[in-house]
Design a protein around this motif. Structure first.
Motif, PDB file in Angstrom:
ATOM      1  N   UNK A 153       0.861  -1.179   0.000  1.00  0.00           N
ATOM      2  CA  UNK A 153       0.000   0.000   0.000  1.00  0.00           C
ATOM      3  C   UNK A 153       0.898   1.229   0.000  1.00  0.00           C
ATOM      4  N   UNK A 154       0.853   1.998  -1.067  1.00  0.00           N
ATOM      5  CA  UNK A 154       1.705   3.169  -1.190  1.00  0.00           C
ATOM      6  C   UNK A 154       0.976   4.419  -0.701  1.00  0.00           C
ATOM      7  N   UNK A 155       1.740   5.472  -0.562  1.00  0.00           N
ATOM      8  CA  UNK A 155       1.146   6.745  -0.149  1.00  0.00           C
ATOM      9  C   UNK A 155       0.181   7.263  -1.210  1.00  0.00           C
ATOM     10  N   UNK A 156       0.509   7.046  -2.472  1.00  0.00           N
ATOM     11  CA  UNK A 156      -0.385   7.465  -3.553  1.00  0.00           C
ATOM     12  C   UNK A 156      -1.701   6.687  -3.518  1.00  0.00           C
ATOM     13  N   UNK A 157      -1.627   5.399  -3.158  1.00  0.00           N
ATOM     14  CA  UNK A 157      -2.855   4.606  -3.022  1.00  0.00           C
ATOM     15  C   UNK A 157      -3.754   5.177  -1.933  1.00  0.00           C
ATOM     16  N   UNK A 158      -3.153   5.545  -0.823  1.00  0.00           N
ATOM     17  CA  UNK A 158      -3.929   6.095   0.279  1.00  0.00           C
ATOM     18  C   UNK A 158      -4.576   7.422  -0.116  1.00  0.00           C
ATOM     19  N   UNK A 159      -3.809   8.290  -0.764  1.00  0.00           N
ATOM     20  CA  UNK A 159      -4.353   9.591  -1.162  1.00  0.00           C
ATOM     21  C   UNK A 159      -5.495   9.423  -2.154  1.00  0.00           C
ATOM     22  N   UNK A 160      -5.345   8.493  -3.087  1.00  0.00           N
ATOM     23  CA  UNK A 160      -6.385   8.263  -4.091  1.00  0.00           C
ATOM     24  C   UNK A 160      -7.645   7.658  -3.481  1.00  0.00           C
ATOM     25  N   UNK A 161      -7.484   6.680  -2.596  1.00  0.00           N
ATOM     26  CA  UNK A 161      -8.640   5.982  -2.041  1.00  0.00           C
ATOM     27  C   UNK A 161      -9.298   6.732  -0.894  1.00  0.00           C
ATOM     28  N   UNK A 162      -8.585   7.658  -0.282  1.00  0.00           N
ATOM     29  CA  UNK A 162      -9.125   8.376   0.882  1.00  0.00           C
ATOM     30  C   UNK A 162      -9.475   9.819   0.564  1.00  0.00           C
ATOM     31  N   UNK A 163      -9.615  10.136  -0.703  1.00  0.00           N
ATOM     32  CA  UNK A 163      -9.877  11.525  -1.106  1.00  0.00           C
ATOM     33  C   UNK A 163     -11.098  12.133  -0.395  1.00  0.00           C
ATOM     34  N   UNK A 164     -12.213  11.423  -0.253  1.00  0.00           N
ATOM     35  CA  UNK A 164     -13.355  12.036   0.458  1.00  0.00           C
ATOM     36  C   UNK A 164     -13.050  12.402   1.912  1.00  0.00           C
ATOM     37  N   UNK A 165     -12.179  11.649   2.568  1.00  0.00           N
ATOM     38  CA  UNK A 165     -11.808  11.974   3.941  1.00  0.00           C
ATOM     39  C   UNK A 165     -10.753  13.074   4.004  1.00  0.00           C
ATOM     40  N   UNK A 166      -9.912  13.151   2.994  1.00  0.00           N
ATOM     41  CA  UNK A 166      -8.819  14.119   2.997  1.00  0.00           C
ATOM     42  C   UNK A 166      -9.272  15.517   2.578  1.00  0.00           C
TER      43      UNK A 166
END
Length: 263
Positions: A153-166
């Motif tokens: 799980x990369x940082x880019x994966x987290x940013x892409x999948x968590x966009x509504x929370x971010x």
């Protein structure tokens, strides 16, 4: 660091909130939407729909029992989205399939991203008897096979999948930055205005350094307070003579000098 990376850093350090649990529930439901439908008669399930808790209740219990950290749950979202991309669009499942998918992703995330993690026998207990140890072992193996052992799980994966929370966190960070910038700008203007008035004041008094001027005044005051002893006696005699020759004496001015009484 980009704005979304800063927001992700803040989110990682935040406690598990109701918004995170709701987001996990929505993401899990989108992985296999057909699993909410009643199972056909030819596919009986050991877990009847009447005894199956809602997905949000199931997730909330697991979070409470395990005290799981926010980063573990955020990585779980990435695994769920990977499954969504892998599984066929028309894939179906039993009513308990979504519970299995979430639990398997949570177990995998906990084991991959923590130094220590509960054993599968403990995970079975956390389900309040909904799944057995054999169920836990089977769903973990099946998940690894579906992911083809790609558990990174990369940082880019987290940013892409968590966009509504971010997104709301990023907006709050931007507002805080603009507010600090505005306060700093106002303070700088006040400092500049104070320096300008100080310069004009010293210029109007024919000196350029207010500190030097204050030191000069202080020196003059000290000099004026210091009087040599000989000078002090001289002034004292003059003062006495002045008083004697004035009308402040207690005797008649026409009296002889030897009759003066000094008080």
């Amino acid at each position: 660091m980009s704005e979304y990376k800063k927001a992700l850093h803040v989110l990682m350090k935040s406690p598990v909130t109701d918004d995170i649990v709701k987001y996990l529930t929505n993401v899990t439901l989108k992985v296999l939407p057909q699993s909410n439908y009643p199972s056909p008669p030819s596919s009986p399930s050991r877990h009847s729909k009447e005894h199956l808790p809602s997905l949000m209740t199931f997730i909330t219990r697991l979070v409470r029992y395990t005290n799981v950290y926010t980063p573990t749950l955020l990585a779980t979202v990435c695994y769920l989205n990977k499954l969504k991309r892998i599984l066929p669009k028309d894939a179906t499942g039993l009513p308990s399939t979504i519970h299995r998918l979430f639990l398997a992703c949570l177990i995998l995330s906990s084991k991959c991203h923590n130094d220590s993690s509960p054993k599968n026998v403990h995970w079975a207990r956390y389900t309040d008897g909904l799944f057995s140890l054999e169920d836990i072992n089977l769903m973990e193996r099946q998940l690894l096979q579906l992911l083809n052992w790609d558990i990174n799980v990369s940082e880019d994966d987290l940013i892409l999948d968590l966009r509504p929370l971010l997104e709301p966190i990023k907006e709050d960070l931007q507002r805080s930055y603009l507010q600090r910038k505005r306060i700093y700008s106002n303070n700088q203007q006040k400092v500049s205005a104070g320096a300008y008035h100080s310069y004009n004041y010293t210029k109007g008094h024919n000196y350029t350094n207010s500190n030097s001027y204050n030191s000069y005044n202080s020196y003059n005051k000290l000099q004026s307070k210091y009087v040599p002893k000989s000078e002090l006696y001289h002034h004292r005699n003059i003062s006495v003579s002045s008083n004697l020759s004035s009308t402040s004496t207690l005797v008649d001015r026409n009296s002889p000098p030897h009759n003066y009484v000094y008080v």
